[in-house]
Design an enzyme around this catalytic site. Structure first.
Site, PDB file in Angstrom:
ATOM      1  N   LYS A   8       0.828  -1.212   0.000  1.00  0.00           N
ATOM      2  CA  LYS A   8       0.000   0.000   0.000  1.00  0.00           C
ATOM      3  C   LYS A   8       0.864   1.265   0.000  1.00  0.00           C
ATOM      4  O   LYS A   8       0.444   2.312  -0.470  1.00  0.00           O
ATOM      5  CB  LYS A   8      -0.922   0.020   1.217  1.00  0.00           C
ATOM      6  CG  LYS A   8      -1.847  -1.185   1.371  1.00  0.00           C
ATOM      7  CD  LYS A   8      -2.836  -1.305   0.232  1.00  0.00           C
ATOM      8  CE  LYS A   8      -3.985  -2.271   0.526  1.00  0.00           C
ATOM      9  NZ  LYS A   8      -3.595  -3.694   0.662  1.00  0.00           N
TER      10      LYS A   8
HETATM   11  C1  LIG Z   1      -4.226  -4.827   0.193  1.00  0.00           C
HETATM   12  C2  LIG Z   1      -3.378  -6.041   0.135  1.00  0.00           C
HETATM   13  C3  LIG Z   1      -3.604  -7.028  -0.832  1.00  0.00           C
HETATM   14  C4  LIG Z   1      -4.741  -6.965  -1.812  1.00  0.00           C
HETATM   15  O1  LIG Z   1      -4.560  -5.933  -2.756  1.00  0.00           O
HETATM   16  P1  LIG Z   1      -5.819  -5.397  -3.603  1.00  0.00           P
HETATM   17  O2  LIG Z   1      -5.289  -4.267  -4.377  1.00  0.00           O
HETATM   18  O3  LIG Z   1      -6.834  -4.960  -2.561  1.00  0.00           O
HETATM   19  O4  LIG Z   1      -6.318  -6.518  -4.411  1.00  0.00           O
HETATM   20  C5  LIG Z   1      -2.733  -8.107  -0.874  1.00  0.00           C
HETATM   21  N1  LIG Z   1      -1.721  -8.218   0.003  1.00  0.00           N
HETATM   22  C6  LIG Z   1      -1.484  -7.290   0.962  1.00  0.00           C
HETATM   23  C7  LIG Z   1      -0.369  -7.484   1.910  1.00  0.00           C
HETATM   24  C8  LIG Z   1      -2.302  -6.155   1.042  1.00  0.00           C
HETATM   25  O5  LIG Z   1      -2.051  -5.234   1.989  1.00  0.00           O
END
Ligand SMILES: *Cc1c(COP(=O)(O)O)cnc(C)c1O
Length: 497
Positions: A112
């Protein structure tokens, strides 16, 4: 060229990139999409020697056409700096026969950070461009990682406040500690008595609440979103797929033009949608493999064409993917419906009302770039333990879901193209699940003792993000019921009846 955006639920109105970023969600409840996807205007040979920041500029300038060069470069350079623990920002690591794109080297050690370290800069620049004078309130629902990354990005940013809702029993110990210890006078964190879907639907309802909008406006506030529905998060995520391909080329792992496959551990469908956009821009990606955990609503969708969220919500060891309503899928649905806002709206209404919709056979045909797979809790565990034993590499639970699915796809399809796996979190964030996958004996240890053991096992130094919370003071203790989110927001902002 000036690229405009429109809502997936309204064909008539267009907005600029900066307006789309400011709003987050369109007024009709739809998501902003570019009216057309731009093609890369630099060659892979040019890209292969570029730094992450240069690549980011080459990609983002094509999406955010109302930002000046100076503005965009300022945003990029303020985001991708020493907050990351490596100059390359997103390193490629070869694990066995697979390339892991490590997206967790930012301030909060999850992918993120790739978008949320730049979003505050994009948003404050967009506010200036559009003469916004109100304070911007970032409302965010989190399945664990978005919350902390958004808090870190927006803490003490002038002219902004941020309120994060997370599911009380739905995040890891480290994830929770990271959020409740967050500093910054403009930050609020609330645990809700419900799951991520409740939090996300609640936040969406607040965005669509006209009465609340009016009350806040009178108090000098306007809402925006840091969730992955914001185009300001999606665009920065396209960058690292372009970058990864260029680096594979530079390292002579592939020939120019050689197609690769990409596996992405998926929850809200933001990360994999960014990979799809990269493919549309011209990156030679063949298959986009969507990896789910036991909440396998997307696997079923790719198999049958029917999206059905009416099922039990499972709490897994990959909590950031414990999601039954994948918001960003709407952008794909809109695309395969031939950019038909009306058709898309009908399907989304059905999802809201009955929790289910089914696409037409013509739409399903357009999904041939995608492949769905899932990993059970047991398979995820075996992948972490097995990979550690055979290579010494320690991966987190989310990445392990993708690693399992990519392996299963290769075995079943005999597709031998090079495989890129999006590695989305540091194993330190999910230390208990990771360490017990390596050896059950670790389950006896308390959280920080486990973390010290993980350092010994992996040989990777404990990241700053973990050291920070070891002795940090808890600053946020608010909790609320799902139906009290509106009252809670008003209370935090001091807007009372
Ligand atoms: C948010 C997240 C995901 C999923 O990503 P999306 O964009 O919501 O599909 C996968 N792995 C981790 C560690 C995340 O924080």
């Amino acid at each position: 060229m000036n690229l405009l955006y429109k809502s997936t639920r309204n064909a008539d109105k267009t907005v600029t990139a900066s307006q789309a970023i400011l709003k987050g969600l369109a007024e009709d409840g739809g998501l902003f999409v570019p009216t057309e996807l731009p093609k890369l205007d630099v060659t892979m040979n040019e890209l292969k020697t570029m730094s992450y920041q240069e690549t980011a500029y080459a990609v983002m300038k094509q999406f955010l056409t109302d930002f000046t060069e100076e503005e965009l470069k300022h945003c990029i350079n303020s985001a991708y700096d020493s907050k990351f623990d490596t100059e390359v920002i997103a390193p490629l690591v070869k694990v066995g026969d697979t390339y892991h794109l490590e997206l967790f080297h930012g301030a909060t050690i999850a992918f993120k950070d790739m978008a949320l370290s730049i979003l505050p800069h994009l948003l404050t620049t967009a506010a200036k461009k559009n003469n916004v004078t109100k304070d911007i309130v970032i409302l965010t629902a989190t399945s664990g990682d978005t919350g902390k990354a958004a808090l870190a990005g927006f803490a003490d940013v002038p002219g902004t406040k941020i309120i994060v809702f997370y599911p009380k029993n739905g995040v890891s110990k480290v994830q929770e500690l990271q959020m409740v210890t967050q500093k910054g006078d403009n930050t609020s964190v609330v645990a809700i008595h419900g799951n991520f879907d409740n939090a996300q639907s609640g936040v969406k309802a607040l965005f669509e609440d006209k009465e609340l909008e009016k009350e806040l406006s009178e108090a000098g506030y306007q809402f925006s979103s840091a969730n992955s529905i914001n185009i300001g998060r999606l665009v920065p995520q396209v960058v690292y797929y372009v970058y990864a391909y260029a680096k594979l080329l530079e390292n002579e792992e592939i020939e120019n033009g050689e197609e690769i496959n990409v596996t992405v551990p998926t929850g809200n469908f933001g990360n994999i949608l960014a990979a799809y956009y990269a493919k549309q821009m011209g990156v030679p990606i063949a298959k986009l493999i969507c990896a789910s955990n036991e909440n396998k609503v997307l696997f079923d969708f790719f198999k049958t064409g029917k999206y059905d969220r009416n099922r039990e919500f499972v709490l897994t060891s990959s909590p950031s993917m414990d999601i039954l309503i994948s918001s960003n899928l709407e952008r794909l649905i809109y695309t395969i419906a031939g950019q038909d806002a009306k058709k898309n709206s009908e399907l989304m209404e059905a999802l809201k009302k009955d929790g289910v919709y089914e696409i037409t056979p013509e739409m399903k045909e357009k999904l041939s770039d995608f492949e769905g797979g899932y990993s059970t809790e047991e398979e995820t565990k075996e992948t972490i333990g097995g990979t550690y034993k055979s290579t010494g590499y320690v991966m987190d639970t989310h990445t392990a879901v993708a690693a399992h699915v990519s392996r299963a796809y290769r075995d079943a399809s005999k597709d031998q193209k090079k495989m890129l796996v999006a590695s989305t979190a540091s194993p330190y964030k999910f230390a208990r699940s990771v360490m017990t996958a390596i050896d059950e004996k670790y389950d006896e240890l308390e959280e920080f003792a486990l973390i010290d053991e993980l350092e010994k096992v992996s040989g990777v130094a404990i990241p700053n993000a973990i050291e920070e919370i070891r002795n940090a003071q808890i600053r946020h203790t608010k909790e609320c019921d799902v139906d009290k989110m509106k009252e809670t927001v008003k209370e935090i902002l001091g807007v009372e009846e």
